[in-house]
Design an enzyme around this catalytic site. Structure first.
Site, short mmCIF file in Angstrom:
data_model
loop_
_atom_site.label_atom_id
_atom_site.label_comp_id
_atom_site.label_asym_id
_atom_site.label_seq_id
_atom_site.Cartn_x
_atom_site.Cartn_y
_atom_site.Cartn_z
CB SER A 161 73.35 25.20 80.80
OG SER A 161 73.92 26.47 80.57
CG HIS A 175 71.39 21.44 82.54
ND1 HIS A 175 71.61 20.93 81.28
CD2 HIS A 175 70.98 22.72 82.36
CE1 HIS A 175 71.35 21.89 80.38
NE2 HIS A 175 70.97 22.97 81.02
CD GLU A 181 72.09 17.36 80.10
OE1 GLU A 181 72.42 18.54 80.34
OE2 GLU A 181 72.51 16.75 79.11
CG ASN A 206 73.00 22.62 76.24
OD1 ASN A 206 72.01 22.43 75.53
ND2 ASN A 206 72.96 23.31 77.37
#
Ligand code: T1G
Length: 698
Positions: free
Chosen positions: A409, A430, A442, A480
């Site tokens: 991640s 991800h 992702e 993120n």
């Protein structure tokens, strides 16, 4: 020809043929009207069947047409209501033969017919509310007359389709158990013999006697969010009960016209196309073909790995789930089995299907088991050393065409790829937790990821039922990386005296599914601490509030420890504010005020929302400018599908555009006055677009 005509022994079969989904643009409306008029004049034709082939009866009105006024325009004659009136008033019986999608205007067309025959794979629904509008071609007037007011309003407010069997159970159609068109022809022939043309427009729509006079008000009061579209849907169905059909149609049309220009409908229609645009890889040669993926190994049988294995099994893939030892593997298998048993218990799956899926799940503890798979998804501990060791071994044991993916991640995918002899075969996948639930995936392209590998990963995301978004390599990729800036602002607000639940409340009232503090309690505050430490180790010196680390120091990691920024009911996990946290936050704010010489001030919802959401958009503009995302709408797709951003606001980039980028910059400059002012750095792309009077999502 958009409508194919085939006359079979007195019955004219009209087949809609407007790829890809028979959406009713002007050409299809014109052609259907003309074909219908023509067969009505033929003496040898006694009845008509209308069908769309096996995959799509029709996906409804052409969204592109009414969203952007292209393709002739939704108001160009004949409009869809015009065509439906032709069907309703046709001199000869018309039977809809429905297979596959029959959505929105497609179902409204079918409701204009005198009978409906549906195949088991039929998917019938009125999803307009998900586009911020309402069924605008008679659906709110005919569906209540077809299946009853309550069932109709449920379908219209939820936008959720029903399959063929359920449609038959509702009385919406007759279920075909054989050849759909032949069954429909038989119904048409019988109708001609009976002279039966049951027109829904001639029926009444009535509430059950026990519904009560305030039934519609109770539906309004029961809305989760009283947005314009659901409110209008209730009003339109009320009109179906209270007004004659023609007046009800007019009421529906007026409500539709009001909705189609609302900011919510613009945002929802933008989101619809943004999701489809995300599937495209810019610059990819059309010659590049995705590889077939049938056998997958998932490494790591923890929560993420078991979730990813479940997703792959559900998609029909053969899966090998690996962990370091048999105990770890069996723990993962037990979790997956428990999920299926729960689905069977709830009647969402039958035992045979459960067994079929578990039959596709295999286990191993030795990476040599990956020798014959098409794809490996590594979901091991989030540590570079651990991942590099695994990829070093995979490089040796896997076949030459195997694709090696990491679910990392935040870690540098290129550093993982570099220790293999095949960096071109390494990609990031991800997943978001819980993997079986979250739609976002992702797809991280490394510096050397081959186009074919990237295309394969994107095709796989579709096969897995995920929304794939291509991301470049950087810390946190798209989602993120941006959420770190959103959290940074949320914590600064606590530094300035706003309590965590006040920050969450402001953002949740605005529309976020969950405020930042509740979100971190769910994700784990210790995870947040590790991410902050990781960024610091990579040299990120930007200032950060010390408040989250104080919370961690108390072991308040969130839901998993029963306490975080909130306290949680052990049974229901319901959250409650915690006076201890409030006291800690107030003491913290006092320390910051002394250190920075801040004078106390009230910070209201508007500033809380602006600072957090513009931090998102600003970081999104920064990574867009660096080429980490292909387009701004991809960033919005990430936030709508992975972070609980409200779809009726379009996404952080769409939202910034809707404010106007000049206003966004002005708001940011306003923040420069405050405590956290030193930390605002408007992204170059934001300056560029704002000064050119442009948009991020153009
Ligand atoms: N209009 C225009 N284009 C559409 C479309 C539509 N209704 N539906 C799909 N497309 C395009 C889509 O953009 C994509 O294009 C391609 O078709 C394949 O779609 C008066 C006003 C039907 C379940 O909300 O739910 O009727 O990217 O990739 O996964 O009351 O598309 O290839 O160029 O999604 O197989 C109501 C929306 C309209 C249904 C197929 N109808 N569509 O899913 O393929 S409003 C809907 C879907 C209305 C009336 C009102 C799905 C699908 P491209 P796809 P898919």
């Amino acid at each position: 020809m958009p409508v194919h005509i085939d006359i079979r022994d007195g019955v004219a079969v009209l087949t809609l043929n407007r790829p890809p989904v028979n959406s009713f643009d002007l050409a299809l409306r014109r052609d259907l009207r003309a074909a219908l008029a023509m067969v009505m004049t033929k003496p040898e034709v006694e009845a008509v069947v209308l069908t769309g082939g096996t995959r799509h009866f029709s996906a409804g009105a052409d969204i592109e047409e009414f969203a952007s006024g292209t393709r002739g325009g939704a108001t160009a004659v004949p409009t869809l209501p015009d065509v439906i009136t032709d069907l309703d008033q046709a001199a000869k019986p018309v039977v809809a033969a429905i297979a596959g999608t029959c959505l929105g205007g497609g179902l409204e067309v079918a409701l204009g017919c005198h009978h409906r025959v549906v195949a088991a794979n039929g998917t019938l629904g009125l999803p307009e509310v998900k586009l911020g509008i309402l069924p605008g071609a008679g659906g709110t007037q005919r569906l209540p007359r077809a299946i009853g007011v309550k069932a109709a309003l449920d379908m219209i407010l939820s936008g959720t389709p029903v399959n063929g069997a359920k449609a038959a159970k509702l009385g919406l159609a007759t279920l075909s158990t054989g050849d759909l068109v032949e069954d429909a022809v038989a119904v048409a022939r019988q109708a001609a013999r009976d002279g039966a043309k049951p027109r829904l427009s001639l029926l009444r729509a009535e509430l059950p006697a026990d519904a009560g006079a305030d039934w519609f008000q109770r539906q309004i009061d029961g809305l989760k969010r009283p947005l314009p579209a659901p409110l209008a849907c209730i009003e339109a169905v009320r009109a179906a009960v209270e007004l004659p059909f023609s007046q009800g149609l007019q009421r529906e049309f007026n409500l539709f016209r009001e909705l189609v220009v609302t900011p919510e409908s613009k945002a929802l229609q933008y989101a619809f196309f943004a999701e489809r645009r995300a599937a495209r890889i810019d610059g990819l040669s059309p010659d590049v073909q995705p590889r077939a993926i049938e056998r997958v190994a998932v490494i790591g049988a923890g929560t993420m790995g078991a979730g990813i294995a479940t997703v792959a099994v559900n998609a029909g893939l053969e899966v090998i789930l690996l962990d370091r030892d048999e105990t770890g593997v069996q723990k993962g298998v037990a979790g997956i089995t428990k999920g299926y048993d729960a689905a069977v218990a709830k009647g969402r799956m039958d035992g045979a299907e459960r067994d079929r899926r578990l039959g596709r799940l295999h286990t191993a503890t030795d990476l040599a088991a990956c020798a014959a798979v098409d794809l490996v998804i590594e979901a091991a501990f989030e540590d570079m050393g651990v991942k590099q060791d695994i990829f070093r071994t995979l490089d040796k044991v896997c076949g030459p065409d195997a694709i090696l993916a990491s679910n990392t991640s935040t870690l540098d995918l290129d550093a993982i790829a570099a220790i293999t002899s095949r960096p071109q075969s390494v990609v990031g996948l991800h997943f978001f937790s819980p993997a079986p639930v979250m739609r976002l995936l992702e797809v991280v392209r490394g510096a050397e990821t081959a186009p074919e590998v990237l295309a394969t990963a994107m095709a796989l995301s579709r096969k897995l039922g995920k929304v794939g978004v291509v991301a470049g390599v950087c810390n946190g990729f798209i989602g993120n990386r941006m959420v770190e800036e959103y959290l940074r602002q949320a914590y600064f607000l606590v530094d300035e005296g706003v309590l965590p639940w006040q920050v969450d409340g402001a953002l949740e009232r605005w529309g976020m599914a969950m405020g930042p503090f509740a979100m971190m309690d769910l994700a784990g505050n210790d995870i947040g601490r590790a991410i902050r430490a990781g960024r610091k180790a990579l040299g990120d010196e930007r200032p950060y509030s010390t408040f989250p680390d104080k919370i961690c120091a108390l072991g308040r990691f969130g839901q998993k420890t029963g306490k975080g920024y909130y306290q949680y009911d052990p049974a229901t996990r319901a959250r409650e504010t915690d006076p201890e946290v409030d006291a800690l936050a107030q003491a913290h704010a006092k320390e910051v005020a002394q250190e920075f010489g801040l004078s106390p001030r009230v910070i209201g919802d508007e500033e809380i929302v602006a600072r957090c959401l513009l931090a998102l958009a600003n970081e999104g503009a920064a990574l867009l400018g660096e080429g980490i995302a292909q387009r701004a709408s991809d960033i919005d797709v990430v936030y709508l599908n992975g972070y609980g951003f409200p779809a009726h606001k379009g996404g952080p980039m769409f939202h910034a555009d809707s404010l106007g980028l000049e206003n966004v910059l002005r708001l940011m400059e306003g923040f420069l006055e405050g405590y956290q002012g030193q930390f605002w750095k408007p992204a170059p792309l934001l300056w560029e677009k704002a000064s050119a009077g442009g948009r991020l999502t153009a």
